[in-house]
Design an enzyme around this catalytic site. Structure first.
Site, PDB file in Angstrom:
ATOM      1  N   LYS A 184      15.598  12.425 -13.905  1.00 20.80           N
ATOM      2  CA  LYS A 184      16.591  12.449 -12.801  1.00 20.80           C
ATOM      3  C   LYS A 184      16.552  11.102 -12.098  1.00 20.80           C
ATOM      4  CE  LYS A 184      17.704  13.342  -8.848  1.00 20.80           C
ATOM      5  NZ  LYS A 184      18.320  12.257  -8.089  1.00 20.80           N
ATOM      6  N   GLU A 259       3.777   9.023  -7.127  1.00 23.22           N
ATOM      7  CA  GLU A 259       3.688   7.582  -6.829  1.00 23.22           C
ATOM      8  C   GLU A 259       4.579   7.364  -5.617  1.00 23.22           C
ATOM      9  OE1 GLU A 259       1.910   5.234  -8.226  1.00 23.22           O
ATOM     10  OE2 GLU A 259       1.103   6.388  -9.896  1.00 23.22           O
ATOM     11  N   CYS A 294       7.496  -0.527  -3.500  1.00 27.75           N
ATOM     12  CA  CYS A 294       6.372   0.224  -2.918  1.00 27.75           C
ATOM     13  C   CYS A 294       5.162  -0.659  -2.710  1.00 27.75           C
ATOM     14  CB  CYS A 294       6.019   1.372  -3.839  1.00 27.75           C
ATOM     15  SG  CYS A 294       5.620   0.820  -5.514  1.00 27.75           S
ATOM     16  N   GLU A 396       6.344   2.386   6.730  1.00 25.64           N
ATOM     17  CA  GLU A 396       6.985   1.680   5.621  1.00 25.64           C
ATOM     18  C   GLU A 396       8.463   1.466   5.927  1.00 25.64           C
ATOM     19  OE1 GLU A 396       7.947   3.808   1.966  1.00 25.64           O
ATOM     20  OE2 GLU A 396       7.250   2.120   0.780  1.00 25.64           O
TER      21      GLU A 396
HETATM   22  P1  NAD Z   1      13.283   9.402  -2.260  1.00 26.26           P
HETATM   23  O1  NAD Z   1      12.029  10.154  -2.065  1.00 26.26           O
HETATM   24  O2  NAD Z   1      14.347   9.545  -1.240  1.00 26.26           O
HETATM   25  O3  NAD Z   1      13.964   9.763  -3.650  1.00 26.26           O
HETATM   26  C1  NAD Z   1      13.277   9.628  -4.867  1.00 26.26           C
HETATM   27  C2  NAD Z   1      13.923  10.537  -5.895  1.00 26.26           C
HETATM   28  O4  NAD Z   1      13.755  11.899  -5.493  1.00 26.26           O
HETATM   29  C3  NAD Z   1      15.425  10.346  -6.062  1.00 26.26           C
HETATM   30  O5  NAD Z   1      15.753  10.509  -7.428  1.00 26.26           O
HETATM   31  C4  NAD Z   1      16.003  11.487  -5.253  1.00 26.26           C
HETATM   32  O6  NAD Z   1      17.293  11.865  -5.640  1.00 26.26           O
HETATM   33  C5  NAD Z   1      15.007  12.571  -5.530  1.00 26.26           C
HETATM   34  N1  NAD Z   1      14.960  13.647  -4.534  1.00 26.26           N
HETATM   35  C6  NAD Z   1      15.324  13.605  -3.230  1.00 26.26           C
HETATM   36  N2  NAD Z   1      15.084  14.798  -2.648  1.00 26.26           N
HETATM   37  C7  NAD Z   1      14.541  15.600  -3.595  1.00 26.26           C
HETATM   38  C8  NAD Z   1      14.063  16.934  -3.618  1.00 26.26           C
HETATM   39  N3  NAD Z   1      14.079  17.697  -2.525  1.00 26.26           N
HETATM   40  N4  NAD Z   1      13.562  17.437  -4.772  1.00 26.26           N
HETATM   41  C9  NAD Z   1      13.509  16.672  -5.879  1.00 26.26           C
HETATM   42  N5  NAD Z   1      13.963  15.391  -5.928  1.00 26.26           N
HETATM   43  C10 NAD Z   1      14.462  14.859  -4.795  1.00 26.26           C
HETATM   44  O7  NAD Z   1      12.864   7.865  -2.414  1.00 26.26           O
HETATM   45  P2  NAD Z   1      13.808   6.594  -2.540  1.00 26.26           P
HETATM   46  O8  NAD Z   1      14.422   6.308  -1.211  1.00 26.26           O
HETATM   47  O9  NAD Z   1      14.689   6.724  -3.724  1.00 26.26           O
HETATM   48  O10 NAD Z   1      12.726   5.477  -2.890  1.00 26.26           O
HETATM   49  C11 NAD Z   1      11.977   4.811  -1.929  1.00 26.26           C
HETATM   50  C12 NAD Z   1      10.559   5.333  -1.853  1.00 26.26           C
HETATM   51  O11 NAD Z   1       9.950   5.338  -3.135  1.00 26.26           O
HETATM   52  C13 NAD Z   1       9.682   4.421  -0.999  1.00 26.26           C
HETATM   53  O12 NAD Z   1       8.877   5.192  -0.157  1.00 26.26           O
HETATM   54  C14 NAD Z   1       8.847   3.674  -2.030  1.00 26.26           C
HETATM   55  O13 NAD Z   1       7.634   3.171  -1.538  1.00 26.26           O
HETATM   56  C15 NAD Z   1       8.654   4.727  -3.072  1.00 26.26           C
HETATM   57  N6  NAD Z   1       8.283   4.133  -4.360  1.00 26.26           N
HETATM   58  C16 NAD Z   1       7.010   4.306  -4.817  1.00 26.26           C
HETATM   59  C17 NAD Z   1       6.612   3.705  -6.008  1.00 26.26           C
HETATM   60  C18 NAD Z   1       5.199   3.812  -6.517  1.00 26.26           C
HETATM   61  O14 NAD Z   1       4.965   3.508  -7.681  1.00 26.26           O
HETATM   62  N7  NAD Z   1       4.247   4.227  -5.706  1.00 26.26           N
HETATM   63  C19 NAD Z   1       7.528   2.948  -6.733  1.00 26.26           C
HETATM   64  C20 NAD Z   1       8.818   2.803  -6.236  1.00 26.26           C
HETATM   65  C21 NAD Z   1       9.187   3.416  -5.055  1.00 26.26           C
END
Ligand code: NAD
Length: 493
Positions: A184, A259, A294, A396
């Site tokens: 997804k 992650e 991240c 963050e």
């Molecule tokens: P997000 O949590 O808003 O979304 C991530 C994914 O989850 C998207 O595909 C989204 O559609 C999906 N999603 C949203 N609500 C959901 C639910 N209730 N159930 C299942 N899936 C759901 O994050 P974002 O804004 O896309 O990304 C930014 C965040 O990701 C930051 O906090 C960043 O630090 C983190 N990040 C972490 C890593 C790592 O390796 N640790 C890498 C990249 C990004």
């Protein structure tokens, strides 16, 4: 099988499709949604709005395909992964064309993403042979052995900042271990995953790789709660990660790796190589992705003896960076990916000013006719005079905002560095190995650089501590985490 490397650069942005059971399809409801160009807010493309019905079909297809996939010799599964790796390299230009427009990330940086995705596929293709059980001589006369088996269907949910790399690199471990996958992508940058769907449709047996785009929680939640998805790999925010754990636990016992976000410290001692440290402070912010990473070292701790000198150098380097359209190969900063992130960045700037932070550079939109008023443009921004209680020091941003602290006492600095809920990465700068190792060991994060930042090294486990996540990736441990260990006890007469 069609040769995917012969595919022309003819991606239909307005009619992107998803991959279910080996077929490129629209969503069952027929609904689509728009993906916007962050440079000017115009519609870049439209993708299917997948919902539970689409996820259910994808999981069923993955479940049907899994037995035959797991029964293939390791060498053959590896060959499929390598074929995808080669297709990514062959199609790098087409992928980049889509990716930079959909994310706003600059093309120089995104070229590395495509390479990383391909390299991770190659890495796991070979590493699969290292999936092994053990024999345990615990009870003389009996034979105890363990075997490692795939979970079955794995759900992979990824964020918006590195869409193609995450959708490729992160399926390598589950696939080589004999699982099938349902991916997804994030709703804000789904287009490269739809291109990937086209490549995978030509490469993998039906059902082995399924890709479902969708809005908000819809498709993601359906994956999390599907009873046949026993293993979930999630990359995203802390809030969503915690929600996923709760939602999954209502349905079944599931193995979930997370992650999540970071607010990563970079600590510079006075004996560090200061020019390199200043350059690293800028590199570590990942401005080529507008800080939307991240692992960005977004808290910079400068010792009081070198604070002014290094800060001036950091500012000069940041101000020299070229802000431009992401497909311009000379651009070093593009637009922020979406309006939610853009508003968040602006809000952080206002709050930090109100809380007494000193704005050193940025803090506003860039000027010039090339920066469309409806685009999410923002200058890389530096605040100094940080106190540990300030909002910018604790939360963050996931944007181009660097928070600079002045320090004199290392124990107090480490205490502040460790005082947050996050524990993803960290960086230490000194030429004294004793100081470096002591500090590295005290920072409560999962991935530390000494005299470095940003780079992920192959086979070195990347993962967070505390609320930055659980589990790690890009490593042998990651591979094993997509298997379950089963014990077989042979009782001899
Ligand atoms: P997000 O949590 O808003 O979304 C991530 C994914 O989850 C998207 O595909 C989204 O559609 C999906 N999603 C949203 N609500 C959901 C639910 N209730 N159930 C299942 N899936 C759901 O994050 P974002 O804004 O896309 O990304 C930014 C965040 O990701 C930051 O906090 C960043 O630090 C983190 N990040 C972490 C890593 C790592 O390796 N640790 C890498 C990249 C990004």
């Amino acid at each position: 099988m069609t040769d995917p490397t012969q595919k022309a650069l003819d991606f239909d942005y307005m009619n992107a499709r998803i991959l279910i059971d080996g077929k490129l399809v629209d969503s069952k409801s027929g609904k689509r949604y728009e993906s916007l160009n962050p440079c000017d807010g115009t519609v870049l493309g439209t993708v299917p709005e997948g919902t539970k019905a689409d996820v259910d079909a994808a999981v069923e297809a993955a479940d049907r395909a899994q037995g035959a996939w797991a029964a293939l010799p390791m060498r053959e599964r590896g060959a499929y992964l390598r074929r995808l790796a080669n297709a990514l390299r062959e199609h790098a230009d087409a992928i980049l064309d889509i990716e930079v427009r959909d994310t706003g990330n600059t093309i120089g940086e995104m070229r590395l993403d495509v390479a990383n995705g391909a390299n991770q596929l190659d890495y796991y293709a070979g590493l699969g042979f290292e999936i092994k059980g053990s024999t345990i001589p615990a009870t003389p006369g009996n034979i105890h052995l363990t075997v490692r088996e795939p979970y079955g269907v794995v759900g992979k949910i990824v964020p918006f900042n590195h869409p193609l790399m995450f959708a490729t690199a992160k399926i390598a471990a589950p696939l080589i271990a004999g699982n099938t996958v349902v991916v997804k992508p994030a709703e804000q940058s789904p287009l490269s995953a739809c291109y990937l769907a086209e490549l995978c449709a030509d490469i993998f047996p039906a059902g082995v790789v399924n890709i479902v785009t969708g809005l908000g929680a819809g498709a993601g939640d359906a994956i999390v709660r599907h009873p046949k998805v026993k293993r979930i790999g999630f990359i995203g925010s802390v809030e969503t990660g915690m929600l996923i754990q709760r939602r999954a636990a209502e349905v079944a016992v599931k193995h979930i790796s997370l992650e999540l976000g970071g607010k990563n410290p970079m600590i510079v001692f006075p004996d560090a190589e200061l020019d390199l440290a200043a350059a690293a402070a800028v590199k570590g912010m990942n401005f080529g992705w507008q800080g939307q990473s991240c692992g960005s070292t977004s808290r910079l701790f400068l010792h009081e003896d070198i604070h002014d000198r290094v800060l001036a150098d950091v500012i000069a380097r940041i101000e020299a960076r070229k802000i431009g359209t992401p497909w311009d190969p000379t651009a070093q900063v593009g637009p922020i990916n979406n309006k939610v992130q853009y508003d968040k960045v602006r809000n952080f700037v206002e709050v930090t000013l109100a809380e007494g932070g000193k704005l050193e550079t940025g803090g506003e939109r860039p000027e010039g006719s090339e920066f469309h008023p409806d685009g999410y443009w923002w200058k890389p921004t530096v605040f100094s005079g940080m106190r540990a209680d300030m909002t910018l020091a604790r939360k963050e941003v996931f944007g181009p905002l660097l928070a600079v602290f002045k320090w004199s006492d290392i124990d107090e600095t480490i205490r502040i560095a460790n005082s947050l809920e996050y524990g993803l990465s960290g960086s230490v700068w000194t030429q004294d190995i004793d100081k470096a190792l002591k500090t590295a060991q005290k920072i409560d994060s999962g991935y530390i650089w000494v005299n470095g930042v940003g780079t992920h090294f192959p086979a070195v486990p990347f993962g967070g501590k505390k609320n930055s996540g659980t589990g790690n990736e890009e490593s042998y441990g990651d591979l094993l985490s997509y298997t379950e260990e089963k014990a077989i006890n042979i009782i001899l007469k």
